[in-house]
Each structure stands twice: as C-alpha cells, then as structure tokens.
Design a protein around this motif. Structure first.
Motif, PDB file in Angstrom:
ATOM      1  N   VAL A 174       0.982  -1.255   0.017  1.00 49.30           N
ATOM      2  CA  VAL A 174       0.168  -0.083   0.040  1.00 49.30           C
ATOM      3  C   VAL A 174       0.706   1.359  -0.087  1.00 49.30           C
ATOM      4  N   VAL A 175       1.874   1.284   0.825  1.00 47.34           N
ATOM      5  CA  VAL A 175       2.825   2.467   0.953  1.00 47.34           C
ATOM      6  C   VAL A 175       3.416   2.423  -0.444  1.00 47.34           C
ATOM      7  N   ASP A 176       4.050   1.470  -1.109  1.00 48.47           N
ATOM      8  CA  ASP A 176       4.485   1.297  -2.519  1.00 48.47           C
ATOM      9  C   ASP A 176       3.627   2.016  -3.609  1.00 48.47           C
ATOM     10  N   THR A 177       2.360   1.765  -3.324  1.00 45.19           N
ATOM     11  CA  THR A 177       1.389   2.136  -4.385  1.00 45.19           C
ATOM     12  C   THR A 177       1.238   3.689  -4.075  1.00 45.19           C
ATOM     13  N   LEU A 178       1.034   4.125  -2.971  1.00 43.61           N
ATOM     14  CA  LEU A 178       0.873   5.586  -2.538  1.00 43.61           C
ATOM     15  C   LEU A 178       2.234   6.342  -3.273  1.00 43.61           C
ATOM     16  N   GLU A 179       3.463   5.739  -3.168  1.00 44.25           N
ATOM     17  CA  GLU A 179       4.633   6.382  -3.645  1.00 44.25           C
ATOM     18  C   GLU A 179       4.727   6.318  -5.483  1.00 44.25           C
ATOM     19  N   ARG A 180       4.387   5.247  -5.597  1.00 42.97           N
ATOM     20  CA  ARG A 180       4.304   5.129  -7.156  1.00 42.97           C
ATOM     21  C   ARG A 180       3.065   6.002  -7.789  1.00 42.97           C
ATOM     22  N   GLU A 181       1.973   6.206  -7.218  1.00 48.03           N
ATOM     23  CA  GLU A 181       1.025   6.768  -7.986  1.00 48.03           C
ATOM     24  C   GLU A 181       1.158   8.384  -7.794  1.00 48.03           C
ATOM     25  N   LYS A 182       1.915   8.603  -6.631  1.00 48.67           N
ATOM     26  CA  LYS A 182       2.189  10.208  -6.333  1.00 48.67           C
ATOM     27  C   LYS A 182       3.582  10.693  -7.356  1.00 48.67           C
ATOM     28  N   GLU A 183       4.339   9.452  -7.596  1.00 50.65           N
ATOM     29  CA  GLU A 183       5.539   9.915  -8.620  1.00 50.65           C
ATOM     30  C   GLU A 183       5.136  10.362  -9.966  1.00 50.65           C
ATOM     31  N   SER A 184       3.910   9.358 -10.337  1.00 45.34           N
ATOM     32  CA  SER A 184       3.386   9.252 -11.631  1.00 45.34           C
ATOM     33  C   SER A 184       2.299  10.349 -11.870  1.00 45.34           C
ATOM     34  N   GLY A 185       2.110  11.019 -10.811  1.00 48.12           N
ATOM     35  CA  GLY A 185       0.926  12.294 -10.848  1.00 48.12           C
ATOM     36  C   GLY A 185      -0.330  11.561 -10.822  1.00 48.12           C
ATOM     37  N   LYS A 186      -0.817  10.486 -10.739  1.00 53.62           N
ATOM     38  CA  LYS A 186      -1.927   9.646 -10.848  1.00 53.62           C
ATOM     39  C   LYS A 186      -2.561   9.834  -9.623  1.00 53.62           C
ATOM     40  N   LEU A 187      -2.156  10.232  -8.498  1.00 52.60           N
ATOM     41  CA  LEU A 187      -2.630  10.304  -7.096  1.00 52.60           C
ATOM     42  C   LEU A 187      -3.479  11.365  -6.655  1.00 52.60           C
ATOM     43  N   SER A 188      -4.857  10.877  -6.782  1.00 53.87           N
ATOM     44  CA  SER A 188      -5.909  12.070  -6.621  1.00 53.87           C
ATOM     45  C   SER A 188      -5.912  12.183  -5.024  1.00 53.87           C
ATOM     46  N   SER A 189      -6.500  13.236  -4.632  1.00 48.55           N
ATOM     47  CA  SER A 189      -6.785  13.524  -3.070  1.00 48.55           C
ATOM     48  C   SER A 189      -7.683  12.394  -2.424  1.00 48.55           C
ATOM     49  N   LEU A 190      -8.776  12.047  -3.172  1.00 46.34           N
ATOM     50  CA  LEU A 190      -9.647  10.835  -2.937  1.00 46.34           C
ATOM     51  C   LEU A 190      -8.849   9.517  -2.536  1.00 46.34           C
ATOM     52  N   ARG A 191      -8.141   9.291  -3.689  1.00 48.81           N
ATOM     53  CA  ARG A 191      -7.539   8.164  -3.865  1.00 48.81           C
ATOM     54  C   ARG A 191      -6.220   7.728  -2.380  1.00 48.81           C
ATOM     55  N   ALA A 192      -5.658   9.108  -2.237  1.00 50.34           N
ATOM     56  CA  ALA A 192      -4.752   9.242  -1.341  1.00 50.34           C
ATOM     57  C   ALA A 192      -5.382   8.941   0.145  1.00 50.34           C
ATOM     58  N   ALA A 193      -6.662   9.554   0.388  1.00 49.50           N
ATOM     59  CA  ALA A 193      -7.249   9.287   1.613  1.00 49.50           C
ATOM     60  C   ALA A 193      -7.624   8.033   1.699  1.00 49.50           C
ATOM     61  N   LYS A 211      -6.864   3.277   4.587  1.00 45.52           N
ATOM     62  CA  LYS A 211      -6.584   1.676   4.524  1.00 45.52           C
ATOM     63  C   LYS A 211      -5.312   1.068   5.318  1.00 45.52           C
ATOM     64  N   LEU A 212      -4.089   1.991   5.034  1.00 39.38           N
ATOM     65  CA  LEU A 212      -2.802   1.978   5.470  1.00 39.38           C
ATOM     66  C   LEU A 212      -2.989   2.072   7.209  1.00 39.38           C
ATOM     67  N   VAL A 213      -3.461   2.958   7.666  1.00 43.01           N
ATOM     68  CA  VAL A 213      -3.959   3.289   9.166  1.00 43.01           C
ATOM     69  C   VAL A 213      -4.423   2.279   9.770  1.00 43.01           C
ATOM     70  N   ASN A 214      -5.412   1.471   9.006  1.00 40.82           N
ATOM     71  CA  ASN A 214      -6.332   0.460   9.722  1.00 40.82           C
ATOM     72  C   ASN A 214      -5.316  -0.695   9.775  1.00 40.82           C
ATOM     73  N   GLN A 215      -4.567  -0.939   8.711  1.00 38.81           N
ATOM     74  CA  GLN A 215      -3.671  -2.158   8.565  1.00 38.81           C
ATOM     75  C   GLN A 215      -2.771  -2.148   9.797  1.00 38.81           C
ATOM     76  N   LEU A 216      -2.033  -0.778   9.658  1.00 39.05           N
ATOM     77  CA  LEU A 216      -1.015  -0.694  10.985  1.00 39.05           C
ATOM     78  C   LEU A 216      -1.556  -0.725  12.227  1.00 39.05           C
ATOM     79  N   SER A 217      -2.783  -0.353  12.556  1.00 41.08           N
ATOM     80  CA  SER A 217      -3.397  -0.594  13.748  1.00 41.08           C
ATOM     81  C   SER A 217      -3.542  -2.096  14.243  1.00 41.08           C
ATOM     82  N   ALA A 218      -4.167  -2.737  13.055  1.00 40.51           N
ATOM     83  CA  ALA A 218      -4.500  -4.018  13.542  1.00 40.51           C
ATOM     84  C   ALA A 218      -3.084  -4.980  13.585  1.00 40.51           C
ATOM     85  N   LEU A 219      -2.127  -4.532  12.914  1.00 43.31           N
ATOM     86  CA  LEU A 219      -0.761  -5.394  12.852  1.00 43.31           C
ATOM     87  C   LEU A 219      -0.050  -5.114  14.454  1.00 43.31           C
ATOM     88  N   GLN A 220      -0.325  -3.711  14.723  1.00 38.40           N
ATOM     89  CA  GLN A 220       0.469  -3.397  16.112  1.00 38.40           C
ATOM     90  C   GLN A 220      -0.199  -4.151  17.099  1.00 38.40           C
TER      91      GLN A 220
END
Length: 182
Positions: free
Chosen positions: A54-73, A78-87
């Motif tokens: 998910v982090v890689d996807t965030l970086e990749r889409e940001k670098e390619s300019g395809k990351l919209s604010s809605l997609r980023a949110a 999703k990442l916050v929920n996953q991290l919380s669950a893992l922790q």
C-alpha cells in the motif's frame, strides 16, 4: 509526502512478524478480515507485506502524478487500519498464547476463579490504558481520515473494555456464589 518513518515502522513490524510466525506457526483461520487484508493469511508476514505494498502504491501513484486526493485518503485510511491491526496483533501475542493454554473447566476451583479474576483485572487495566491512548490520539488528529480511523479504533477498544468488564463481573459473581455456598 515523506514515508520514511512509516517504512521504518513497517520494517520493524516485518522483523517482529517473522519472529512471531516462526514461534507460533500458521493459525487455523485467517488472522484478519478480508476487508482489512485481501491476502487472508494465517501468518503475520504476508499481512505486513500487503501493508508495504500500500505504501509502495502511494509512492508510485504520487510520482506518476496519478494520485488524486480521494485515492490518497482511501489508501491512507486503509494503511492506518492495517498498521493498527498489525500493531495490536504484535502487542497481544503473549495474551493470545495464554488463551490457547486456557482450558475451561466445568467446575473451576475457587483459586482458579481468583486467578481468572486477577487476569481480567490486568486486562481491564491494559484496555483502560488503550482507551486513554486512543482518546488522546483522537484529539491530535489533523485530517478527517485520521479522525475517522482514530474514532473507529477508540470504539473498538471501548467495546473490548466493556466485554472484559462484563466477564470480570461474571467471575466476581461466581466467586461470591461459591463463597456463600461454602
């Protein structure tokens, strides 16, 4: 968007997950719900790998300019929920190990009931601390997505605390009944 600290946290989780997986082995059922982790793994390491993707996807889409604010949110939530669950999973490994060794008896001795009560009191204290931490985290949220995730985490923790208190109350009632009965 600097994800260096997040990557370091995920690397730390990956190391802990590998150690836990090695000690604990594969579970009987998936560790997390399919809405949280699509891999439906019975081990922790694949779930950490999914969070890393998910982090890689965030970086990749940001670098390619395809990351919209809605997609980023969406990805951030999703990442916050996953991290919380893992922790949470990593933090509760010792408790889960004790759960497996606990075999309910049809008629527990009074000393066993007192041990169970002490265990539930300890869990209640820990969960109360977790609720306070979650409330504090909720107060420090900057974005709406963070606020929603923190609110969800707080609600889940409060529910766990309520269940723990109910179980503790039942044990106290059993102790009182047994002591009255003699």
């Amino acid at each position: 968007m600097d994800l260096t600290q997040l990557k370091a946290e995920l690397q730390s989780l990956a190391t802990k997950a590998a150690e836990i997986d090695r000690r604990r082995g594969e579970g009987a059922k998936p560790l997390f719900d399919e809405r949280l982790f699509t891999c439906l793994s019975r081990l922790l390491s694949p779930c950490v790998a999914e969070a890393k993707s998910v982090v890689d996807t965030l970086e990749r889409e940001k670098e390619s300019g395809k990351l919209s604010s809605l997609r980023a949110a969406h990805l951030c939530e999703k990442l916050v929920n996953q991290l919380s669950a893992l922790q949470r999973e990593v933090a509760t490994v010792s408790i889960r190990a004790k759960e497996k060794t606990f075999v309910p008896k049809t008629r527990a001795s009074i000393s066993q009931l007192y041990q169970d009560l002490a265990q539930h009191q300890d869990w209640e204290r820990r969960l109360s601390d977790m609720v306070r931490d979650a409330e504090s985290k909720l107060g420090r949220c900057d974005t709406f997505a963070e606020q929603q995730a923190a609110q969800k985490h707080l609600l889940t923790t409060e529910k766990r605390l309520a269940r723990c208190r109910d179980a503790k109350q039942k044990i106290e009632s059993r102790i009182a009944f047994r002591e009255k009965k003699g």
